[in-house]
Design a protein around this motif. Structure first.
Motif, PDB file in Angstrom:
ATOM      1  N   VAL A   1      54.699  31.957  52.870  1.00 14.49           N
ATOM      2  CA  VAL A   1      53.185  31.216  52.898  1.00 14.49           C
ATOM      3  C   VAL A   1      52.917  30.379  51.847  1.00 14.49           C
ATOM      4  CG1 VAL A   1      50.441  31.518  53.229  1.00 14.49           C
ATOM      5  CG2 VAL A   1      52.094  33.342  53.937  1.00 14.49           C
ATOM      6  N   LEU A   2      53.643  28.955  52.008  1.00 14.20           N
ATOM      7  CA  LEU A   2      53.463  27.984  50.891  1.00 14.20           C
ATOM      8  C   LEU A   2      53.225  26.708  51.684  1.00 14.20           C
ATOM      9  CD1 LEU A   2      57.095  28.703  49.525  1.00 14.20           C
ATOM     10  CD2 LEU A   2      54.934  29.292  48.547  1.00 14.20           C
TER      11      LEU A   2
ATOM     12  N   PRO B   1      50.005  28.167  56.184  1.00 13.05           N
ATOM     13  CA  PRO B   1      48.828  28.580  55.097  1.00 13.05           C
ATOM     14  C   PRO B   1      47.468  28.544  55.342  1.00 13.05           C
ATOM     15  CG  PRO B   1      50.727  27.039  54.549  1.00 13.05           C
ATOM     16  CD  PRO B   1      50.850  26.947  56.101  1.00 13.05           C
TER      17      PRO B   1
ATOM     18  N   VAL C   1      54.316  33.878  48.271  1.00 16.03           N
ATOM     19  CA  VAL C   1      53.232  33.132  48.043  1.00 16.03           C
ATOM     20  C   VAL C   1      53.266  32.234  46.567  1.00 16.03           C
ATOM     21  CG1 VAL C   1      51.480  34.248  49.312  1.00 16.03           C
ATOM     22  CG2 VAL C   1      51.697  34.523  47.045  1.00 16.03           C
ATOM     23  N   GLU C   2      52.856  31.194  46.386  1.00 17.47           N
ATOM     24  CA  GLU C   2      52.680  30.618  44.882  1.00 17.47           C
ATOM     25  C   GLU C   2      52.314  31.501  43.956  1.00 17.47           C
ATOM     26  OE1 GLU C   2      52.152  25.865  45.156  1.00 17.47           O
ATOM     27  OE2 GLU C   2      50.735  27.070  46.113  1.00 17.47           O
TER      28      GLU C   2
ATOM     29  N   SER D   1      48.205  32.157  43.761  1.00 20.58           N
ATOM     30  CA  SER D   1      47.594  31.844  44.762  1.00 20.58           C
ATOM     31  C   SER D   1      46.293  32.659  45.355  1.00 20.58           C
ATOM     32  CB  SER D   1      48.516  31.993  46.096  1.00 20.58           C
ATOM     33  OG  SER D   1      48.218  31.759  47.425  1.00 20.58           O
TER      34      SER D   1
ATOM     35  N   SER E   1      45.277  32.423  48.629  1.00 19.15           N
ATOM     36  CA  SER E   1      45.355  32.656  49.859  1.00 19.15           C
ATOM     37  C   SER E   1      44.990  34.023  50.392  1.00 19.15           C
ATOM     38  CB  SER E   1      47.090  32.175  50.369  1.00 19.15           C
ATOM     39  OG  SER E   1      47.068  32.812  51.745  1.00 19.15           O
TER      40      SER E   1
ATOM     41  N   ALA F   1      46.231  35.405  52.608  1.00 18.26           N
ATOM     42  CA  ALA F   1      47.550  36.173  52.793  1.00 18.26           C
ATOM     43  C   ALA F   1      47.625  37.193  51.916  1.00 18.26           C
ATOM     44  CB  ALA F   1      48.991  35.176  52.881  1.00 18.26           C
ATOM     45  N   VAL F   2      47.343  36.943  50.707  1.00 16.78           N
ATOM     46  CA  VAL F   2      47.471  38.011  49.712  1.00 16.78           C
ATOM     47  C   VAL F   2      46.576  39.114  49.999  1.00 16.78           C
ATOM     48  CG1 VAL F   2      46.971  38.401  47.218  1.00 16.78           C
ATOM     49  CG2 VAL F   2      47.931  36.195  47.844  1.00 16.78           C
TER      50      VAL F   2
ATOM     51  N   ILE G   1      54.012  41.540  47.462  1.00 16.62           N
ATOM     52  CA  ILE G   1      53.844  40.282  47.402  1.00 16.62           C
ATOM     53  C   ILE G   1      54.805  39.387  46.153  1.00 16.62           C
ATOM     54  CG2 ILE G   1      52.188  38.251  46.819  1.00 16.62           C
ATOM     55  CD1 ILE G   1      49.877  40.276  47.558  1.00 16.62           C
TER      56      ILE G   1
ATOM     57  N   SER H   1      55.590  36.425  44.044  1.00 16.84           N
ATOM     58  CA  SER H   1      54.997  35.083  43.369  1.00 16.84           C
ATOM     59  C   SER H   1      56.248  34.228  42.994  1.00 16.84           C
ATOM     60  CB  SER H   1      54.198  35.587  42.067  1.00 16.84           C
ATOM     61  OG  SER H   1      53.343  36.392  42.406  1.00 16.84           O
TER      62      SER H   1
END
Length: 508
Positions: free
Chosen positions: A56-57, A81, A102-103, A106, A108, A110-111, A121, A123
């Motif tokens: 998810v980026l 995203p 994910v960044e 983040s 998001s 999604a986290v 997760i 990073s």
């Protein structure tokens, strides 16, 4: 070249593989080393071949390199995203993801979705002094990795990519694509477009979609060429990129091409100085009028292709000069075998007859995951049924007349919305149009259209209906025409006919 690692072996060590905004370039030697380091890192985290890693980026060089590097030793599952938490929860659970990338930092949804499902997760961190696309993966605090069951580089039969179908009319289906599938399409696209190490692609497509991943990333890398990864399509920034990056080609969907054309007159100097060898279009039908305007504006060939997720993207493609290009067609077979089959029986039809487009070849998915009913309906006598209707001409060029599910059934009369689109696009005031079915109490379905007018022009519903009436049989003329500032699009920029009547309030 049956795997992604084999694809990456093509480029010269010092040649540029991945570029991005305000970053140093990543060479092929650097990319290959990064891929190897990423696979080793994943193995240390207990992730190996056929383990599923959701990504998810945002669009950019790290998204491109994450797809390539993770797919070299595991199974990638890029997700949009823009999804909400409930959507991420559905997809992550459905995919049985072993980790989510994910960044770093983040926010998001999604986290939260991953945390609620107990999915680790990872990073993704970058350093400004590092080349574009270089990253590190950090595990969460207290993460205790289990031993990796299948370490090392992926093999040809391993899954490299998993995507979901759009799910417009049903629950999204999981489409698994093997390393062989991905390598076949990368080869097919590179061969069809005659890509070589001097080519540089301006990558504007979303990288959670098969089009961008295959045509925008893997195909140019397979040819030893470079990919400039933008943050995503932006018509306002496109001409700046065209000027500074000096790409030899780009690939996009028709709505993106139309947005570019709308601003081309204001950027004549950049357009005139551009180094485009060709422009590619795929993922939905390119109106012939847009084809002609693109070629005239950029003075370069426009190459329209036909693809879908289940085929790992490309199935047919018009030809690079001196080969033929036929506006309104999607070209001849460009990798897999392509034929036309009866919609009701496994019988192949003759040249010129209209039926369902079917394909077979090494780029075609082995089958939907955990969905025997869908597979029974999709695979017939060794062929995959695409769900598209069309016919082959005397040169083997394919014309798509529409999606079978999108064909309008007006009281028993079958109408191709694509045919109506092509007529309405000839109206001098219309810049963009999509024809679709709207409910009707007695006929079942009626023809409707949504249009965007060209800047500075005017037209009434009666004007457009009168125009269509002179060129179409009466039953094909839209009974309702809506003028919009913008037609609703899907996540990848494609115009979507199914469900449009409901979105526009035409279902009462």
């Amino acid at each position: 070249m049956p795997t992604i690692n084999d694809i990456l072996a093509t480029g010269d060590d010092n040649a540029v593989a991945i570029s991005g905004l305000d970053r140093d370039d990543l060479t092929f030697a650097g990319l290959r080393a990064h891929v190897n380091n990423t696979v080793l890192r994943l193995n240390m985290l207990g992730i190996g071949r056929n383990d599923r890693v959701a990504i998810v980026l945002p669009n950019g060089p790290e998204m491109a390199s994450a797809f390539v590097a993770i797919a070299a030793g595991a199974t990638t599952a890029p997700l949009n995203p823009a999804y909400k938490q409930d959507e991420f929860s559905f997809y992550l659970d459905d995919l049985k993801a072993k980790a989510v990338v994910v960044e770093a930092g983040s926010d998001s949804p999604a986290v939260a979705a991953a945390q609620s499902l107990g999915i680790p997760i990872l990073s993704l961190t970058t350093r400004p002094e590092h080349p574009a696309g270089l990253f590190e993966l950090e595990s969460p605090d207290g993460y205790a990795a289990e031993p990796c069951a299948s370490p090392g580089a992926s093999e040809s039969d391993d899954l490299g990519l998993i995507l979901h179908t759009s799910g417009t009319t049903s629950r999204p289906k999981i489409v698994p694509l093997t390393q062989t599938n991905l390598a076949a399409t990368a080869r097919n696209v590179a061969t069809t477009l005659a890509l070589d190490p001097t080519d540089r692609c301006l990558q504007v497509m979303p990288l959670f979609h098969i089009h961008g991943l295959m045509a925008g990333v893997l195909a140019p890398l397979r040819a030893g060429g470079g990919v400039f990864c933008t943050p995503g399509f932006d018509a306002l920034r496109f001409f700046g990129w065209l000027d500074s990056v000096k790409p030899s080609w780009y690939t996009a969907v028709p709505t993106m091409h139309q947005a570019i054309l709308a601003r081309a007159a204001r950027n004549k100097e950049i357009v005139g100085a551009s180094k485009l060898r060709f422009i590619r279009s795929s993922s939905s039908s390119l109106p012939p009028q847009v084809f002609e305007e693109l070629e005239a504006t950029f003075n370069t060939p426009v190459i329209e292709a036909y693809g879908m997720t289940e085929a790992a993207h490309q199935m047919t493609c018009n030809q690079i000069p001196p080969g033929q290009r036929k506006p309104g067609t999607v070209g001849p077979a460009a990798g897999p075998d392509v034929s036309i089959m009866s919609e009701s029986a496994p019988t192949l039809l003759a040249q010129g007859e209209t039926g369902e487009v079917v394909i077979r070849g090494e780029n075609v998915t082995p089958g939907y995951e955990n969905n025997p009913d869908a597979n029974a309906g999709a695979f017939d006598d060794g062929w995959f049924r695409t769900g598209d209707q069309g016919f082959l001409d005397e040169d083997g060029f394919l014309t798509i007349t529409g999606r079978l599910k999108e064909i309008i059934n007006r009281g028993g009369e079958k109408i191709s919305p694509r045919e109506v689109d092509d007529i309405l696009m000839d109206h001098p005031a219309i810049a963009q149009v999509v024809t679709f079915a709207m409910p009707h109490k007695t006929l079942g379905e009626e023809v409707a259209a949504a249009a965007v007018l060209r800047e500075g022009t005017e037209a009434s519903e009666k004007d457009v209906r009168d125009f269509a009436s002179e060129r179409l049989a009466a039953f094909k003329v839209p009974r309702k025409i809506l003028f919009l500032d913008e037609i609703p699009k899907g996540a990848t920029g494609k115009l979507q006919r199914i469900g449009l009547a409901e979105k526009l309030g035409l279902t009462d």
